[in-house]
Enzyme design. Structure first.
Site, PDB file in Angstrom:
ATOM      1  N   HIS A  73      34.755  40.656  43.583  1.00 25.38           N
ATOM      2  CA  HIS A  73      34.455  41.894  42.992  1.00 25.38           C
ATOM      3  C   HIS A  73      33.150  42.343  43.862  1.00 25.38           C
ATOM      4  O   HIS A  73      32.436  41.666  44.058  1.00 25.38           O
ATOM      5  CB  HIS A  73      33.881  41.787  41.374  1.00 25.38           C
ATOM      6  CG  HIS A  73      33.043  40.677  41.208  1.00 25.38           C
ATOM      7  ND1 HIS A  73      31.806  40.894  41.132  1.00 25.38           N
ATOM      8  CD2 HIS A  73      33.277  39.387  40.831  1.00 25.38           C
ATOM      9  CE1 HIS A  73      31.005  40.036  40.537  1.00 25.38           C
ATOM     10  NE2 HIS A  73      31.755  38.834  40.625  1.00 25.38           N
ATOM     11  N   ASP A  75      30.978  44.680  41.878  1.00 23.24           N
ATOM     12  CA  ASP A  75      29.796  45.183  41.292  1.00 23.24           C
ATOM     13  C   ASP A  75      28.917  43.827  40.951  1.00 23.24           C
ATOM     14  O   ASP A  75      29.254  42.668  41.277  1.00 23.24           O
ATOM     15  CB  ASP A  75      30.269  45.571  39.917  1.00 23.24           C
ATOM     16  CG  ASP A  75      31.168  44.604  39.122  1.00 23.24           C
ATOM     17  OD1 ASP A  75      31.975  43.991  39.804  1.00 23.24           O
ATOM     18  OD2 ASP A  75      31.049  44.567  37.838  1.00 23.24           O
ATOM     19  N   ASP A 105      26.756  35.705  43.888  1.00 22.64           N
ATOM     20  CA  ASP A 105      27.768  36.249  42.707  1.00 22.64           C
ATOM     21  C   ASP A 105      28.148  37.875  43.056  1.00 22.64           C
ATOM     22  O   ASP A 105      27.507  38.539  42.409  1.00 22.64           O
ATOM     23  CB  ASP A 105      27.176  36.082  41.213  1.00 22.64           C
ATOM     24  CG  ASP A 105      28.494  36.648  40.180  1.00 22.64           C
ATOM     25  OD1 ASP A 105      29.295  36.631  40.536  1.00 22.64           O
ATOM     26  OD2 ASP A 105      27.934  36.649  39.103  1.00 22.64           O
ATOM     27  N   GLU A 137      34.036  44.038  37.367  1.00 19.28           N
ATOM     28  CA  GLU A 137      34.206  42.362  36.820  1.00 19.28           C
ATOM     29  C   GLU A 137      33.209  42.228  35.702  1.00 19.28           C
ATOM     30  O   GLU A 137      33.445  41.737  34.659  1.00 19.28           O
ATOM     31  CB  GLU A 137      34.261  41.526  38.046  1.00 19.28           C
ATOM     32  CG  GLU A 137      34.653  40.243  37.986  1.00 19.28           C
ATOM     33  CD  GLU A 137      33.688  39.220  37.368  1.00 19.28           C
ATOM     34  OE1 GLU A 137      34.004  38.174  36.733  1.00 19.28           O
ATOM     35  OE2 GLU A 137      32.355  39.714  37.200  1.00 19.28           O
ATOM     36  N   HIS A 359      23.056  36.035  38.520  1.00 17.33           N
ATOM     37  CA  HIS A 359      22.471  36.694  37.498  1.00 17.33           C
ATOM     38  C   HIS A 359      21.109  36.351  37.400  1.00 17.33           C
ATOM     39  O   HIS A 359      20.345  37.087  36.456  1.00 17.33           O
ATOM     40  CB  HIS A 359      23.162  36.650  35.889  1.00 17.33           C
ATOM     41  CG  HIS A 359      24.511  37.074  35.958  1.00 17.33           C
ATOM     42  ND1 HIS A 359      25.394  37.233  34.708  1.00 17.33           N
ATOM     43  CD2 HIS A 359      25.611  37.301  36.924  1.00 17.33           C
ATOM     44  CE1 HIS A 359      26.608  37.234  34.863  1.00 17.33           C
ATOM     45  NE2 HIS A 359      26.632  37.525  36.263  1.00 17.33           N
TER      46      HIS A 359
END
Length: 389
Positions: A73, A75, A105, A137, A359
């Site tokens: 992904h 995003d 990520d 995602e 994150h």
């Protein structure tokens, strides 16, 4: 020195695009499209309904059924509220790590795949490599289903999918699913001295959240001892709640958000149906007995199926052969893997970096992880060069 970008170079470039989910990813897609075109590879865009975002897929190798999908992904999650050491969208290196939002990520996998395109092209592939890059995602995996549908409609059909979420290149064969619900309760506000004439939306919310907690407790008590997940049961959790106007007014409105993280094989629809049934039979009648204007609205914000462990699955068989990892690995977070699998494609999750960095403030990936991923893709290329693979 090679004229082609290294995985490290490519990752720095991908990080430079601010693709936080509430923004467009089209600048990144433009770059990838132009990069592939410069190598003679035709790609296909699958735009979002409003045209502000797009997925992209491309095939390298023969137009034959079989081969591998390498999925990532584009995003990333927001950086607000995190005091980064440097600009999160300008990658930097220190102590063998590459830092930047999305480094782990999961732009690290996308970057390594893109950097390997020249090698895919120069190989004598017997079966194709498919590159699949999605959007959104992080906000519910909403961009990948149209991407998969477009890939399958155009053909050829791939044999298996590798979703490159960060697993330290371990082969993950199962993950939980998730459904996200927003519940908006409309009560009947009165002065709290006349509580019996009103309906508190907050009290109704408390009743519903208690039901969610009770289901989690039941699931915990009935958990199978050999279940590999941690925790080994489905969880129902309220993470956000807002409501009320003043201490002396019964709350006219209350809204909260729930995630239900299901074991693979459990039905999100069944859980949502049970929740709605409790609302309709146990909560709403008492509210409407006071005021017919009371109501409870439940909105499904995301629904991502779990990834089931496959018996003799092609994806797992190939990935284990190429990595040497024969351990049973499952994770409790959701990925796009369950969606690929739901479309009939054998799927595993395997990618560079650690989910512990996802994150996070000053997100990073170890450069050795990019090297390990590149070596894995080299072995995959050799594997796909066997016409009978």
């Amino acid at each position: 020195m090679s004229q082609f970008p290294t995985p490290r170079d490519m990752l720095k470039k991908l990080i430079s695009f601010n693709t936080v989910s509430d923004r467009s990813n089209l600048a990144l897609i433009d770059f990838v499209e132009e990069y592939l075109a410069g190598l003679g590879v035709t790609s296909v865009r699958v735009p979002s309904e409003d045209g502000t975002k797009a997925s992209l897929h491309a095939r390298i190798g023969p137009a034959l059924d079989g081969g591998a999908v390498l999925s990532a992904h584009t995003d990333v999650v927001p950086v607000e509220g995190q005091n980064w050491s440097q600009d999160p969208f300008t990658a930097w290196e220190a102590d063998g790590r590459l830092y930047g939002r999305g480094a782990a990520d999961m732009k690290g996998f996308a970057a390594t795949v893109l950097a390997k395109v020249p090698d895919f092209l120069s190989a004598d592939l017997g079966r194709p490599v498919h590159i699949a890059l999605s959007y959104d995602e992080e906000t519910g995996c909403t961009g990948v289903s149209p991407l998969i549908a477009d890939m399958l409609a155009r053909g050829p059909k791939p044999d298996f999918v590798i979703v490159g979420e960060p697993t330290r290149m371990k082969v993950v064969s199962g993950h939980k699913g998730i459904v996200v619900l927003k519940t908006h309760i409309h009560g009947h506000p009165v002065h709290s001295s006349q509580l019996h004439r009103g309906v508190s939306a907050i009290s109704a919310a408390a009743n519903l959240i208690t039901w969610l907690d009770a289901r989690t407790a039941e699931n915990k008590a009935g958990a199978e001892p050999d279940c590999p997940f941690d925790p080994p049961y489905t969880t129902l959790h309220c993470g956000v709640i807002h409501g009320g106007q003043a201490h002396n007014i019964t709350a006219g409105n209350c809204e909260f958000v729930t995630d239900i993280r299901m074991l693979p094989g459990e039905s999100a629809d069944d859980w949502v149906a049970a929740y709605r049934s409790f609302i309709e039979s146990e909560v709403l009648p008492d509210m409407q007995a006071v005021s017919s204007q009371c109501r409870i609205d439940v909105t499904e914000m995301a629904n991502v199926p779990g990834l089931r462990e496959e018996e003799d699955g092609k994806a797992e068989t190939v990935a284990r052969r190429l990595t040497g990892d024969n351990a049973r690995n499952v994770v409790v977070y959701a990925t796009e893997g369950g969606i690929f699998q739901a479309h009939g494609l054998s799927t595993i999750v395997c990618g560079p970096g650690s989910i512990d960095q996802a994150h996070q403030l000053d997100e990073f990936i170890e450069l050795t992880e990019l090297d390990r991923c590149a070596a894995f893709l080299d072995r995959l290329t050799a594997d796909l060069s066997q016409i009978d693979s």
